[in-house]
Design a protein around this motif. Structure first.
Motif, PDB file in Angstrom:
ATOM      1  N   GLU A 157       0.827  -1.210   0.000  1.00  0.00           N
ATOM      2  CA  GLU A 157       0.000   0.000   0.000  1.00  0.00           C
ATOM      3  C   GLU A 157       0.860   1.258   0.000  1.00  0.00           C
ATOM      4  OE1 GLU A 157      -2.316  -0.687   3.480  1.00  0.00           O
ATOM      5  OE2 GLU A 157      -3.858  -1.810   2.422  1.00  0.00           O
ATOM      6  N   ALA A 158       1.998   1.214   0.660  1.00  0.00           N
ATOM      7  CA  ALA A 158       2.868   2.384   0.767  1.00  0.00           C
ATOM      8  C   ALA A 158       3.527   2.737  -0.558  1.00  0.00           C
ATOM      9  CB  ALA A 158       3.932   2.145   1.835  1.00  0.00           C
ATOM     10  N   GLY A 189      -5.231   7.016  -5.384  1.00  0.00           N
ATOM     11  CA  GLY A 189      -5.895   6.666  -6.627  1.00  0.00           C
ATOM     12  C   GLY A 189      -5.113   5.717  -7.519  1.00  0.00           C
ATOM     13  N   GLU A 190      -3.985   5.207  -7.032  1.00  0.00           N
ATOM     14  CA  GLU A 190      -3.143   4.307  -7.820  1.00  0.00           C
ATOM     15  C   GLU A 190      -3.145   2.915  -7.209  1.00  0.00           C
ATOM     16  OE1 GLU A 190       0.676   6.164  -7.652  1.00  0.00           O
ATOM     17  OE2 GLU A 190       0.176   7.633  -9.190  1.00  0.00           O
ATOM     18  N   GLY A 191      -2.704   1.949  -7.987  1.00  0.00           N
ATOM     19  CA  GLY A 191      -2.547   0.593  -7.498  1.00  0.00           C
ATOM     20  C   GLY A 191      -3.797  -0.235  -7.664  1.00  0.00           C
TER      21      GLY A 191
END
Length: 95
Positions: free
Chosen positions: A5-6, A11-13
């Motif tokens: 997550e980091a 809004g990405e990933g």
């Protein structure tokens, strides 16, 4: 927060399922706007907007702590930029 997550910006990933608690009235209002299939996208967009607002508030607070409160011209120039005006009235704010 996991390491994965980091590594992503807002809004990405990839998407992931999380559990959140919302008031029944809020749930009904979202479903009335987007139906069941658009619920997650609507909530994701709302959270992204809130994060941007929080970041902007932090930036303003830091600026004001260093330089004092924004003047009327600076405030209007910032509003113009947020509205998408070409130069945001920055030239006028410097006068």
């Amino acid at each position: 927060m996991s390491d994965d997550e980091a590594n992503y910006g807002v809004g990405e990933g990839p998407t992931a399922n999380v559990s959140v608690s919302l008031h029944s009235g809020t749930i009904a209002a979202v479903r009335a706007r987007v139906g069941k299939r658009g619920f997650s996208a609507y909530v994701d967009a709302a959270v992204q907007r809130q994060i941007k607002r929080d970041n902007l508030a932090e930036l303003i607070a830091a600026h004001e702590a260093e330089h004092g409160a924004l003047g009327d011209a600076e405030t209007e120039a910032a509003r113009a930029l947020l509205r998408g005006d070409v130069d945001g009235g920055v030239g006028n704010a410097a006068r």
